[in-house]
Enzyme design. Structure first.
Site, PDB file in Angstrom:
ATOM      1  N   GLU A   1       4.114  10.554  -5.584  1.00 34.99           N
ATOM      2  CA  GLU A   1       3.375   9.548  -6.350  1.00 34.99           C
ATOM      3  C   GLU A   1       1.967  10.084  -6.618  1.00 34.99           C
ATOM      4  O   GLU A   1       1.226  10.386  -5.685  1.00 34.99           O
ATOM      5  CB  GLU A   1       3.286   8.248  -5.536  1.00 34.99           C
ATOM      6  CG  GLU A   1       2.578   7.145  -6.286  1.00 34.99           C
ATOM      7  CD  GLU A   1       2.455   5.860  -5.467  1.00 34.99           C
ATOM      8  OE1 GLU A   1       2.046   5.933  -4.305  1.00 34.99           O
ATOM      9  OE2 GLU A   1       2.759   4.790  -6.029  1.00 34.99           O
TER      10      GLU A   1
ATOM     11  N   GLN B   1      -9.519   9.218  -5.305  1.00 37.63           N
ATOM     12  CA  GLN B   1      -8.460   9.190  -6.315  1.00 37.63           C
ATOM     13  C   GLN B   1      -8.693  10.289  -7.364  1.00 37.63           C
ATOM     14  O   GLN B   1      -7.760  10.940  -7.824  1.00 37.63           O
ATOM     15  CB  GLN B   1      -8.456   7.833  -7.034  1.00 37.63           C
ATOM     16  CG  GLN B   1      -7.747   6.752  -6.292  1.00 37.63           C
ATOM     17  CD  GLN B   1      -6.259   7.043  -6.219  1.00 37.63           C
ATOM     18  OE1 GLN B   1      -5.754   7.355  -5.146  1.00 37.63           O
ATOM     19  NE2 GLN B   1      -5.554   6.976  -7.327  1.00 37.63           N
TER      20      GLN B   1
ATOM     21  N   GLY C   1       2.290   2.177   5.267  1.00 39.89           N
ATOM     22  CA  GLY C   1       3.310   1.136   5.429  1.00 39.89           C
ATOM     23  C   GLY C   1       4.348   1.520   6.470  1.00 39.89           C
ATOM     24  O   GLY C   1       4.808   0.674   7.252  1.00 39.89           O
TER      25      GLY C   1
ATOM     26  N   GLY D   1       0.836  -1.190   0.000  1.00 43.67           N
ATOM     27  CA  GLY D   1       0.000   0.000   0.000  1.00 43.67           C
ATOM     28  C   GLY D   1       0.871   1.240   0.000  1.00 43.67           C
ATOM     29  O   GLY D   1       2.015   1.215  -0.455  1.00 43.67           O
ATOM     30  N   SER D   2       0.318   2.313   0.544  1.00 44.68           N
ATOM     31  CA  SER D   2       1.014   3.596   0.487  1.00 44.68           C
ATOM     32  C   SER D   2       2.208   3.611   1.443  1.00 44.68           C
ATOM     33  O   SER D   2       2.221   2.904   2.458  1.00 44.68           O
ATOM     34  CB  SER D   2       0.048   4.715   0.862  1.00 44.68           C
ATOM     35  OG  SER D   2      -0.412   4.513   2.184  1.00 44.68           O
TER      36      SER D   2
ATOM     37  N   GLU E   1       5.515  -3.435   0.874  1.00 47.47           N
ATOM     38  CA  GLU E   1       5.724  -2.975  -0.510  1.00 47.47           C
ATOM     39  C   GLU E   1       4.960  -1.678  -0.660  1.00 47.47           C
ATOM     40  O   GLU E   1       3.741  -1.653  -0.471  1.00 47.47           O
ATOM     41  CB  GLU E   1       5.197  -4.020  -1.504  1.00 47.47           C
ATOM     42  CG  GLU E   1       5.939  -5.332  -1.483  1.00 47.47           C
ATOM     43  CD  GLU E   1       7.351  -5.229  -2.010  1.00 47.47           C
ATOM     44  OE1 GLU E   1       7.743  -4.166  -2.535  1.00 47.47           O
ATOM     45  OE2 GLU E   1       8.084  -6.220  -1.880  1.00 47.47           O
TER      46      GLU E   1
HETATM   47  P1  NDP Z   1      -3.265   2.421   1.501  1.00 50.67           P
HETATM   48  O1  NDP Z   1      -1.949   2.463   2.167  1.00 50.67           O
HETATM   49  O2  NDP Z   1      -4.206   3.518   1.709  1.00 50.67           O
HETATM   50  O3  NDP Z   1      -4.049   1.083   1.921  1.00 50.67           O
HETATM   51  C1  NDP Z   1      -3.470  -0.190   1.795  1.00 50.67           C
HETATM   52  C2  NDP Z   1      -4.159  -1.134   2.755  1.00 50.67           C
HETATM   53  O4  NDP Z   1      -3.877  -0.730   4.103  1.00 50.67           O
HETATM   54  C3  NDP Z   1      -5.685  -1.133   2.639  1.00 50.67           C
HETATM   55  O5  NDP Z   1      -6.179  -2.419   2.856  1.00 50.67           O
HETATM   56  C4  NDP Z   1      -6.082  -0.200   3.775  1.00 50.67           C
HETATM   57  O6  NDP Z   1      -7.403  -0.387   4.227  1.00 50.67           O
HETATM   58  C5  NDP Z   1      -5.090  -0.618   4.825  1.00 50.67           C
HETATM   59  N1  NDP Z   1      -4.946   0.346   5.921  1.00 50.67           N
HETATM   60  C6  NDP Z   1      -5.310   1.647   5.955  1.00 50.67           C
HETATM   61  N2  NDP Z   1      -5.015   2.171   7.178  1.00 50.67           N
HETATM   62  C7  NDP Z   1      -4.462   1.177   7.911  1.00 50.67           C
HETATM   63  C8  NDP Z   1      -3.948   1.087   9.226  1.00 50.67           C
HETATM   64  N3  NDP Z   1      -3.946   2.142  10.048  1.00 50.67           N
HETATM   65  N4  NDP Z   1      -3.455  -0.093   9.653  1.00 50.67           N
HETATM   66  C9  NDP Z   1      -3.435  -1.173   8.835  1.00 50.67           C
HETATM   67  N5  NDP Z   1      -3.928  -1.149   7.571  1.00 50.67           N
HETATM   68  C10 NDP Z   1      -4.421   0.007   7.113  1.00 50.67           C
HETATM   69  O7  NDP Z   1      -2.958   2.193  -0.067  1.00 50.67           O
HETATM   70  P2  NDP Z   1      -3.983   2.140  -1.275  1.00 50.67           P
HETATM   71  O8  NDP Z   1      -4.997   1.070  -1.026  1.00 50.67           O
HETATM   72  O9  NDP Z   1      -4.451   3.508  -1.560  1.00 50.67           O
HETATM   73  O10 NDP Z   1      -3.038   1.594  -2.452  1.00 50.67           O
HETATM   74  C11 NDP Z   1      -2.276   2.388  -3.261  1.00 50.67           C
HETATM   75  C12 NDP Z   1      -0.825   2.368  -2.843  1.00 50.67           C
HETATM   76  O11 NDP Z   1      -0.312   1.047  -2.901  1.00 50.67           O
HETATM   77  C13 NDP Z   1       0.064   3.190  -3.741  1.00 50.67           C
HETATM   78  O12 NDP Z   1       0.948   3.950  -2.973  1.00 50.67           O
HETATM   79  C14 NDP Z   1       0.840   2.145  -4.528  1.00 50.67           C
HETATM   80  O13 NDP Z   1       2.073   2.581  -5.023  1.00 50.67           O
HETATM   81  C15 NDP Z   1       0.976   1.078  -3.518  1.00 50.67           C
HETATM   82  N6  NDP Z   1       1.296  -0.187  -4.162  1.00 50.67           N
HETATM   83  C16 NDP Z   1       2.568  -0.700  -4.029  1.00 50.67           C
HETATM   84  C17 NDP Z   1       2.927  -1.872  -4.672  1.00 50.67           C
HETATM   85  C18 NDP Z   1       4.296  -2.453  -4.497  1.00 50.67           C
HETATM   86  O14 NDP Z   1       4.447  -3.654  -4.699  1.00 50.67           O
HETATM   87  N7  NDP Z   1       5.308  -1.681  -4.133  1.00 50.67           N
HETATM   88  C19 NDP Z   1       1.986  -2.578  -5.541  1.00 50.67           C
HETATM   89  C20 NDP Z   1       0.697  -1.935  -5.642  1.00 50.67           C
HETATM   90  C21 NDP Z   1       0.375  -0.788  -4.949  1.00 50.67           C
HETATM   91  P3  NDP Z   1      -8.586   0.587   3.705  1.00 50.67           P
HETATM   92  O15 NDP Z   1      -8.701   0.362   2.244  1.00 50.67           O
HETATM   93  O16 NDP Z   1      -9.731   0.101   4.475  1.00 50.67           O
HETATM   94  O17 NDP Z   1      -8.162   1.992   4.036  1.00 50.67           O
END
Ligand code: NDP
Length: 499
Positions: free
Chosen positions: A390, A336, A238, A233-234, A255
């Site tokens: 990003e 988004q 992360g 995720g972000s 990641e």
């Molecule tokens: P987020 O970081 O917003 O969310 C990722 C996951 O984390 C979701 O399931 C989210 O839940 C969950 N989350 C949110 N808050 C918390 C918390 N406090 N504790 C634990 N989990 C939490 O990312 P996005 O979903 O917006 O995804 C896009 C991002 O992912 C981009 O930055 C992209 O670059 C990255 N990414 C990286 C990849 C890699 O391999 N390097 C591959 C693909 C994407 P909820 O949706 O409920 O908020």
């Protein structure tokens, strides 16, 4: 309780049962191509639901971990056959829930199946190693042991491939999991859970909990029964998860974001480079972690590159991803949509030149969908936000470079380090780039995108921390290495005084 029909709210899957959230609260997701269309209703879980899933996983983990890995592999092969049967349904779920063009969604499901196939086969290859001991009549070897309970937290942009590239290695290694998908993409996650249920995984080995990360994320990371967390995720979320996990000395794999650059040298084959940049920047609406966010072009070819880039970008068709004729689909959500429009505004304010696109597509024919034109900025100040952050949308920033060293300097000038590429016919330049660019994946004469399941995937700097995913490295995260020394000598002997 079994999973109800698609008209009813979808349930969590905990301990082998489809169950509602303890609060009974649900939420709805909508189709980003026409947000008035509801895709489905899902459980808005609370920390208690996450804890129930952890309890179920902790109960199931010991027996699952003791099952011989080739037998676990057989169950993964069964799930692969069920995936095969449900490819079209899963692809459609991705497109209506997240927006991406249906051909990309189908490709994503097939990629998930490659991963399952690879991981299932690895059940017969979860190698340790043997080595001669310093001592006579002593065997020395290593073997792998599962972590136990692992939380898997995933983003919305690859709602099938990313979960499966964590779930399949976690399972083959003998872990029980709790899968928390992004709130935006619970339908694809529910189908994945149905597939593993039908494949016959023992109750509690695979648990699904939907709902906001802000509500259940802490439990999934901090609960002492959770031994590892695999997150994509972000960078912002992360980093928080990594810090929280580190305090409890847990294994964390994160990641994160990217700001990937394609370098185009004077000698590049533009017949390859321009389509590669167009695909990298605007494919999947720019919502890939490996999307080409920057093109860095050597000055001698800049004019011709820009002419061809704009010509090919203007030929892209924007529209609902379910129509296979459309190249660029809507952004995945209102937030988004707002973020990308904000960045386009910021780009202009910061002095970059809008060379193509830049408009949100609004009006009755767009049905309120989250459409933004493919957008290209040139003359971008290197320290500006659109050069550094990003954007995660169909926005490409273009820079000029003096030579390969200058191009790599620009590529390395961001906090991220996920992927990059260079287009050149010159091996010396290609290797200068390969050896000095700060990204976890490098591509020569190919887009910044993609990766094969039997090779490691991951980034440097703010793009990731912890062990790599996929490839043989992918199994390292989900196991602990145990070192065994077996003394089979007869009688007593002097022990080493070291350590
Ligand atoms: P987020 O970081 O917003 O969310 C990722 C996951 O984390 C979701 O399931 C989210 O839940 C969950 N989350 C949110 N808050 C918390 C918390 N406090 N504790 C634990 N989990 C939490 O990312 P996005 O979903 O917006 O995804 C896009 C991002 O992912 C981009 O930055 C992209 O670059 C990255 N990414 C990286 C990849 C890699 O391999 N390097 C591959 C693909 C994407 P909820 O949706 O409920 O908020």
């Amino acid at each position: 309780m079994s999973q109800p029909g698609s008209e009813s709210p979808r349930m969590n899957f905990i301990g082998g049962e489809w169950v509602p959230s303890v609060s009974g609260e649900t939420y709805r997701t909508v189709n980003p191509a026409r947000p008035k269309e509801v895709v489905g209703e899902f459980q808005a879980s609370l920390p208690q639901d996450a804890e129930n899933a952890i309890i179920a996983a902790a109960k199931a983990a010991p027996e699952w971990g003791r099952m011989p890995a080739p037998q676990r592999g057989s169950l993964l092969y069964k799930s692969l056959a069920i995936f095969e049967r449900r490819v079209d349904e899963l692809a459609r779920a991705i497109t209506v829930e997240e927006g991406k063009p249906i051909a990309d969604s189908t490709g994503e499901v097939k990629r998930a199946m490659n991963i399952l196939e690879y991981a299932a086969g690895e059940g017969r290859r979860l190698f340790g190693y043997t080595t001669p001991s310093e001592l006579p009549d002593t065997a020395a070897y290593t073997f792998r042991r599962p972590l136990g309970v692992v939380s898997i937290i995933t983003p919305w942009n690859f709602p099938v491939a990313i979960p499966v590239w964590k779930i399949a290695p976690a399972l083959i290694c003998g872990n029980a999991i709790i899968f928390k998908p992004a709130s935006a993409t619970p339908l694809a996650a529910t189908i994945i859970a149905e597939i593993f249920e039908e494949a016959g995984l023992p109750a509690g080995v695979f648990n699904l909990v939907t709902g906001p990360g802000g509500s259940i994320g802490n439990t999934l990371v901090e609960d002492p029964r959770v031994n590892g967390v695999s997150f994509t995720g972000s960078t912002e979320i992360g980093t928080r998860i990594y810090a929280r996990g580190a305090e409890a000395l847990k294994k964390i794999q994160a990641e994160l974001g990217g700001k990937n650059a394609a370098i185009i040298m004077n000698d590049a084959d533009l017949d390859k480079a321009v389509p590669g940049v167009v695909q990298g920047a605007f494919g999947s609406t720019g919502q890939r972690c490996t999307a080409t966010s920057r093109a860095i072009v050597e000055k001698g070819v800049y004019g011709e590159f820009m002419d061809r880039l704009i010509e090919q970008t203007s030929a892209l068709t924007v529209g609902d991803g379910i129509n296979p004729d459309n190249d660029v689909a809507p952004l995945s959500s209102q937030s988004q949509f707002d973020t990308v429009r904000e960045y386009i505004g910021v780009g202009t304010e910061e002095g970059a030149k809008l060379a193509f696109g830049g408009r949100a597509l609004e009006g009755p024919e767009w049905e309120g969908g989250y459409y933004v034109e493919p957008t290209i900025f040139t003359d971008v100040p290197l320290d500006s936000r659109i050069a550094q952050e990003e954007i995660f949308g169909p926005v490409l920033t273009v820079f000029q470079a003096d030579d390969v060293q200058d191009a790599v300097r620009i590529s390395n000038s961001v906090q991220f380090g996920l992927s990059s590429s260079i287009y050149t016919r010159d091996l010396v330049q290609a290797h200068e780039y390969i050896n000095t660019v700060e990204t976890g994946m490098v591509h020569v004469n190919a887009p910044t995108l993609g990766g094969e399941v039997h090779l490691p995937f991951g980034g440097l700097k703010a793009s990731g921390v912890g062990q790599r995913e996929q490839g043989t490295e992918g199994f390292d995260f989900f196991t602990e290495t145990i070192t065994a020394y077996i003394d089979y000598s007869a009688g007593s002997r002097e022990r080493s005084r070291f350590i």
